[in-house]
Motif scaffolding. Structure first.
Motif, PDB file in Angstrom:
ATOM      1  N   GLN A  62       0.856  -1.184   0.000  1.00  0.00           N
ATOM      2  CA  GLN A  62       0.000   0.000   0.000  1.00  0.00           C
ATOM      3  C   GLN A  62       0.891   1.233   0.000  1.00  0.00           C
ATOM      4  OE1 GLN A  62      -2.515   0.602   3.451  1.00  0.00           O
ATOM      5  NE2 GLN A  62      -3.908   1.883   2.286  1.00  0.00           N
ATOM      6  N   MET A  63       0.658   2.104  -0.989  1.00  0.00           N
ATOM      7  CA  MET A  63       1.410   3.332  -1.134  1.00  0.00           C
ATOM      8  C   MET A  63       0.439   4.481  -1.359  1.00  0.00           C
ATOM      9  SD  MET A  63       3.557   4.807  -4.273  1.00  0.00           S
ATOM     10  CE  MET A  63       2.109   5.726  -4.722  1.00  0.00           C
ATOM     11  N   VAL A  64       0.711   5.617  -0.717  1.00  0.00           N
ATOM     12  CA  VAL A  64      -0.108   6.819  -0.889  1.00  0.00           C
ATOM     13  C   VAL A  64       0.815   7.963  -1.297  1.00  0.00           C
ATOM     14  CG1 VAL A  64      -1.595   8.497   0.270  1.00  0.00           C
ATOM     15  CG2 VAL A  64      -1.807   6.062   0.817  1.00  0.00           C
ATOM     16  N   TYR A  65       0.420   8.692  -2.347  1.00  0.00           N
ATOM     17  CA  TYR A  65       1.146   9.856  -2.824  1.00  0.00           C
ATOM     18  C   TYR A  65       0.187  11.037  -2.826  1.00  0.00           C
ATOM     19  CZ  TYR A  65       3.810  12.997  -5.816  1.00  0.00           C
ATOM     20  OH  TYR A  65       4.490  14.081  -6.307  1.00  0.00           O
ATOM     21  N   THR A  85       1.567  18.013  -0.291  1.00  0.00           N
ATOM     22  CA  THR A  85       1.731  17.843  -1.727  1.00  0.00           C
ATOM     23  C   THR A  85       3.141  17.338  -2.041  1.00  0.00           C
ATOM     24  OG1 THR A  85       0.153  19.624  -2.147  1.00  0.00           O
ATOM     25  CG2 THR A  85       1.627  19.018  -3.957  1.00  0.00           C
ATOM     26  N   GLY A  86       3.216  16.223  -2.748  1.00  0.00           N
ATOM     27  CA  GLY A  86       4.500  15.623  -3.109  1.00  0.00           C
ATOM     28  C   GLY A  86       5.000  14.577  -2.137  1.00  0.00           C
ATOM     29  N   SER A  87       4.353  14.446  -0.959  1.00  0.00           N
ATOM     30  CA  SER A  87       4.765  13.433   0.012  1.00  0.00           C
ATOM     31  C   SER A  87       4.283  12.055  -0.430  1.00  0.00           C
ATOM     32  CB  SER A  87       4.167  13.716   1.390  1.00  0.00           C
ATOM     33  OG  SER A  87       4.643  14.913   1.934  1.00  0.00           O
ATOM     34  N   CYS A  88       5.072  11.043  -0.095  1.00  0.00           N
ATOM     35  CA  CYS A  88       4.726   9.658  -0.415  1.00  0.00           C
ATOM     36  C   CYS A  88       4.972   8.806   0.821  1.00  0.00           C
ATOM     37  CB  CYS A  88       5.606   9.171  -1.573  1.00  0.00           C
ATOM     38  SG  CYS A  88       5.262   7.492  -2.104  1.00  0.00           S
ATOM     39  N   VAL A  89       4.073   7.872   1.093  1.00  0.00           N
ATOM     40  CA  VAL A  89       4.257   6.962   2.218  1.00  0.00           C
ATOM     41  C   VAL A  89       3.968   5.531   1.761  1.00  0.00           C
ATOM     42  CG1 VAL A  89       1.890   7.236   3.119  1.00  0.00           C
ATOM     43  CG2 VAL A  89       3.702   6.503   4.652  1.00  0.00           C
ATOM     44  N   HIS A  90       4.830   4.628   2.186  1.00  0.00           N
ATOM     45  CA  HIS A  90       4.593   3.193   2.016  1.00  0.00           C
ATOM     46  C   HIS A  90       4.104   2.699   3.362  1.00  0.00           C
ATOM     47  CE1 HIS A  90       6.151  -0.991   2.617  1.00  0.00           C
ATOM     48  NE2 HIS A  90       5.295  -1.145   1.637  1.00  0.00           N
ATOM     49  N   GLN A  91       2.900   2.168   3.404  1.00  0.00           N
ATOM     50  CA  GLN A  91       2.324   1.660   4.647  1.00  0.00           C
ATOM     51  C   GLN A  91       2.513   0.147   4.656  1.00  0.00           C
ATOM     52  OE1 GLN A  91      -1.090   5.119   4.995  1.00  0.00           O
ATOM     53  NE2 GLN A  91      -1.776   3.066   4.634  1.00  0.00           N
ATOM     54  N   PRO A  92       3.406  -0.372   5.505  1.00  0.00           N
ATOM     55  CA  PRO A  92       3.662  -1.807   5.523  1.00  0.00           C
ATOM     56  C   PRO A  92       2.383  -2.618   5.779  1.00  0.00           C
ATOM     57  CG  PRO A  92       5.278  -0.644   6.854  1.00  0.00           C
ATOM     58  CD  PRO A  92       4.212   0.350   6.492  1.00  0.00           C
ATOM     59  N   ALA A  93       2.352  -3.794   5.231  1.00  0.00           N
ATOM     60  CA  ALA A  93       1.200  -4.679   5.379  1.00  0.00           C
ATOM     61  C   ALA A  93       0.836  -4.840   6.852  1.00  0.00           C
ATOM     62  CB  ALA A  93       1.504  -6.046   4.775  1.00  0.00           C
ATOM     63  N   GLY A  94      -0.438  -4.665   7.153  1.00  0.00           N
ATOM     64  CA  GLY A  94      -0.947  -4.902   8.496  1.00  0.00           C
ATOM     65  C   GLY A  94      -0.716  -3.799   9.503  1.00  0.00           C
ATOM     66  N   ASP A 104      -9.395  20.510   2.936  1.00  0.00           N
ATOM     67  CA  ASP A 104     -10.564  20.350   2.067  1.00  0.00           C
ATOM     68  C   ASP A 104     -10.188  20.083   0.614  1.00  0.00           C
ATOM     69  OD1 ASP A 104     -12.558  20.512   3.957  1.00  0.00           O
ATOM     70  OD2 ASP A 104     -13.026  22.620   3.586  1.00  0.00           O
ATOM     71  N   ASP A 105      -8.965  20.462   0.214  1.00  0.00           N
ATOM     72  CA  ASP A 105      -8.546  20.267  -1.178  1.00  0.00           C
ATOM     73  C   ASP A 105      -7.673  19.023  -1.367  1.00  0.00           C
ATOM     74  OD1 ASP A 105      -6.277  21.221   0.144  1.00  0.00           O
ATOM     75  OD2 ASP A 105      -5.671  22.520  -1.522  1.00  0.00           O
ATOM     76  N   LEU A 106      -7.655  18.129  -0.390  1.00  0.00           N
ATOM     77  CA  LEU A 106      -6.805  16.943  -0.451  1.00  0.00           C
ATOM     78  C   LEU A 106      -7.146  16.060  -1.648  1.00  0.00           C
ATOM     79  CD1 LEU A 106      -4.721  14.983   0.826  1.00  0.00           C
ATOM     80  CD2 LEU A 106      -6.650  13.938   2.037  1.00  0.00           C
ATOM     81  N   GLU A 107      -6.105  15.631  -2.371  1.00  0.00           N
ATOM     82  CA  GLU A 107      -6.193  14.584  -3.388  1.00  0.00           C
ATOM     83  C   GLU A 107      -4.971  13.703  -3.245  1.00  0.00           C
ATOM     84  OE1 GLU A 107      -6.912  15.414  -7.484  1.00  0.00           O
ATOM     85  OE2 GLU A 107      -8.711  16.577  -7.061  1.00  0.00           O
ATOM     86  N   MET A 108      -5.191  12.382  -3.240  1.00  0.00           N
ATOM     87  CA  MET A 108      -4.103  11.417  -3.085  1.00  0.00           C
ATOM     88  C   MET A 108      -4.244  10.317  -4.128  1.00  0.00           C
ATOM     89  SD  MET A 108      -4.343  10.741   1.048  1.00  0.00           S
ATOM     90  CE  MET A 108      -6.077  10.277   1.009  1.00  0.00           C
ATOM     91  N   LEU A 109      -3.128   9.769  -4.532  1.00  0.00           N
ATOM     92  CA  LEU A 109      -3.089   8.569  -5.351  1.00  0.00           C
ATOM     93  C   LEU A 109      -2.744   7.417  -4.423  1.00  0.00           C
ATOM     94  CD1 LEU A 109      -2.899   7.014  -8.073  1.00  0.00           C
ATOM     95  CD2 LEU A 109      -0.464   7.635  -8.086  1.00  0.00           C
ATOM     96  N   GLU A 110      -3.543   6.359  -4.459  1.00  0.00           N
ATOM     97  CA  GLU A 110      -3.254   5.173  -3.649  1.00  0.00           C
ATOM     98  C   GLU A 110      -3.113   3.975  -4.565  1.00  0.00           C
ATOM     99  OE1 GLU A 110      -4.866   3.408   0.450  1.00  0.00           O
ATOM    100  OE2 GLU A 110      -6.355   3.307  -1.151  1.00  0.00           O
TER     101      GLU A 110
END
Length: 124
Positions: A62-65, A85-94, A104-110
């Protein structure tokens, strides 16, 4: 695997997703990868910000940008993390986590693998 393309024609966002305060746009990666991956854009529903519940996912990746705005998550064993904006996180499994607040203007790619996975609420 097969070729897929997703255009932003007509917006494409729906309220079908894990959190009621977000909208989701499916990028059709699930179809092209035979369920091995999923990708969607998540955006805030203005005025709908409230803390999410603690939970964890049964998945391999799982990755969120962050495309626009900001979001604050809290992670088990890590604490609060502010993504802008521009931050990326890898969320380890579990990993146990929750969304604390967002702009209010949040947009993320998952991006996730597999495309379909279980989410379990965690009491804390």
């Amino acid at each position: 695997m097969k070729f897929t393309v997703s255009h932003a024609d007509g917006n494409g966002f729906t309220h079908d997703g894990l959190r009621a305060f977000f909208e989701y746009r499916d990028l059709k990666i699930n179809e092209g990868t035979e369920g091995r991956f999923n990708a969607h854009v998540i955006r805030a529903r203005p005025g709908e910000s409230r803390p999410g519940e603690w939970h964890r996912h049964a998945l391999d990746f799982q990755m969120v940008y962050v495309l626009r705005g900001w979001v604050r998550f809290e992670y088990e064993g890590v604490g609060e993390v502010l993504l802008q904006t521009g931050s990326c996180v890898h969320q380890p499994a579990g990993i146990q986590h929750r969304e604390v607040e967002h702009s209010d203007d949040l947009e993320m790619l998952e991006i996730t693998s597999p495309a379909e996975f279980a989410t379990e609420a965690v009491s804390r």
